[in-house]
Design a protein around this motif. Structure first.
Motif, mmCIF file in Angstrom:
data_model
loop_
_atom_site.group_PDB
_atom_site.id
_atom_site.type_symbol
_atom_site.label_atom_id
_atom_site.label_comp_id
_atom_site.label_asym_id
_atom_site.label_seq_id
_atom_site.Cartn_x
_atom_site.Cartn_y
_atom_site.Cartn_z
ATOM 1 N N TYR A 154 47.149 90.164 39.411
ATOM 2 C CA TYR A 154 47.191 88.828 39.858
ATOM 3 C C TYR A 154 47.894 88.580 41.307
ATOM 4 C CZ TYR A 154 48.115 83.676 40.063
ATOM 5 O OH TYR A 154 48.140 82.524 40.449
ATOM 6 N N GLY A 155 47.124 88.086 42.277
ATOM 7 C CA GLY A 155 47.995 87.832 43.676
ATOM 8 C C GLY A 155 47.612 88.762 44.639
ATOM 9 N N ASP A 156 47.086 90.066 44.103
ATOM 10 C CA ASP A 156 47.032 91.320 44.929
ATOM 11 C C ASP A 156 45.792 91.133 45.796
ATOM 12 O OD1 ASP A 156 47.253 93.514 46.278
ATOM 13 O OD2 ASP A 156 47.581 94.834 44.367
ATOM 14 N N GLN A 157 46.088 90.763 47.436
ATOM 15 C CA GLN A 157 45.122 90.599 48.202
ATOM 16 C C GLN A 157 44.485 91.792 48.936
ATOM 17 O OE1 GLN A 157 44.130 87.618 48.723
ATOM 18 N NE2 GLN A 157 45.634 86.695 47.100
ATOM 19 N N SER A 206 43.851 98.506 39.607
ATOM 20 C CA SER A 206 42.765 97.930 40.160
ATOM 21 C C SER A 206 41.504 98.944 40.119
ATOM 22 C CB SER A 206 42.790 97.904 41.978
ATOM 23 O OG SER A 206 41.707 97.350 42.366
ATOM 24 N N ASN A 220 41.306 87.446 43.947
ATOM 25 C CA ASN A 220 42.303 86.576 44.065
ATOM 26 C C ASN A 220 42.257 85.673 45.312
ATOM 27 O OD1 ASN A 220 44.245 87.897 42.093
ATOM 28 N ND2 ASN A 220 44.039 89.659 43.045
ATOM 29 N N THR A 221 43.076 84.627 45.158
ATOM 30 C CA THR A 221 43.139 83.465 46.200
ATOM 31 C C THR A 221 44.376 83.998 47.221
ATOM 32 O OG1 THR A 221 42.106 82.048 44.724
ATOM 33 C CG2 THR A 221 43.275 81.190 46.675
ATOM 34 N N LEU A 243 51.964 87.758 44.187
ATOM 35 C CA LEU A 243 51.556 89.256 43.428
ATOM 36 C C LEU A 243 52.436 89.102 42.160
ATOM 37 C CD1 LEU A 243 50.316 92.083 43.563
ATOM 38 C CD2 LEU A 243 52.485 92.827 44.487
ATOM 39 N N ARG A 245 44.023 90.870 36.249
ATOM 40 C CA ARG A 245 42.660 89.996 35.993
ATOM 41 C C ARG A 245 42.089 90.795 34.920
ATOM 42 N NH1 ARG A 245 42.673 85.031 38.370
ATOM 43 N NH2 ARG A 245 43.847 84.914 40.466
ATOM 44 N N GLU A 284 48.657 83.343 46.499
ATOM 45 C CA GLU A 284 49.021 83.529 45.233
ATOM 46 C C GLU A 284 49.991 84.703 45.251
ATOM 47 O OE1 GLU A 284 45.207 82.911 42.439
ATOM 48 O OE2 GLU A 284 45.319 84.927 43.310
#
Length: 243
Positions: free
Chosen positions: A176-179, A169, A186-187, A192, A98, A190
């Protein structure tokens, strides 16, 4: 082998493309793991009786896919482990993050501490008890302004748990996609976006170079960039690192 591509195989080594969302080794989930799936495949393909040896040399997080190497003999496993310790086993990744890192390329050096209870890793001050040094080199190889996503090549110089995810981070660019390390951006659902594109090392017996290359799948967000960009970034890393 169904769904698991073989990149390299001889009497000593097995190089494969790890599928996403499968654990590298058995864990508390009880889900089928890559290590045991490969052992079963070897048992069937070569009609081996009893237990099959397959040494786990390095790991990829469950949501991460790409090139991995396994050892088919204990001697190969020992020598590859030595290669990991002496940094003769090279690992390069592509990641979609991101935003955009402040610098087009650079080196990140942090001290990381893992909380085994929560299976999370954090950046802590140097000298923190239990902390381990983490070093990686990164280079931006693509940027999509509309999505505000960057394609970044990462060369690991150490192999800490969740290292790439935590360090990127830490500079404000979660994957992207890393919860786990980018939940605010991120949602859920998604995938990773982290892929092991290159694993290289001297063969543990013949000493000849072994290069395993695996490009990320042509799905979003990887598809924001032409495949040639991913391929060139990978080949540049094979040729000379992140310089």
């Amino acid at each position: 082998m169904q769904d698991i591509a073989i990149l390299f195989e001889d009497n000593h080594l097995l190089g494969i493309v790890k599928p996403v969302n499968i654990p590298t080794q058995a864990d508390a989930s009880g889900d089928k793991d890559l290590h045991n799936l490969l052992k079963e495949d070897l048992r069937q393909r070569y009609a081996k009786p009893g237990n099959v040896y397959l040494g786990l040399v390095h790991r990829l997080d469950r949501p991460v896919g790409g090139a991995m190497i396994f050892a088919k003999t204990s001697k190969a496993a020992s020598r590859l482990s030595d290669a990991v310790r002496t940094r003769k086993l090279e690992k390069t990744y592509l990641a979609v993050v991101r935003g955009k890192p402040a610098h087009p390329e650079g080196r990140l050096k942090d001290t990381l501490l893992k909380d085994e209870r929560t299976n999370t890793v954090s950046i802590v001050p140097t000298g923190t008890m239990g902390g381990k040094e983490a070093i990686l080199d990164f280079k931006i190889v693509g940027y999509d302004a509309e999505q505000n996503l960057s394609l970044v090549r990462v060369k690991l110089l150490t192999g800490r748990s969740h290292q790439i995810r935590v360090q990127l981070s830490g500079i404000g660019c979660p994957l992207y996609g890393d919860q786990k390390y980018g939940a605010g951006l991120n949602t859920p659902g998604e995938q990773l976006a982290l892929w092991s594109v290159y694993v290289g090392f001297p063969h543990p017996v013949s000493k000849t170079p072994v290069d395993l290359i695996s490009l990320p799948p042509r799905v979003f967000p990887w598809s924001l960039w032409e495949e040639r960009i991913c391929r060139q970034a990978t080949e540049d890393s094979v040729a000379g690192g992140n310089e």
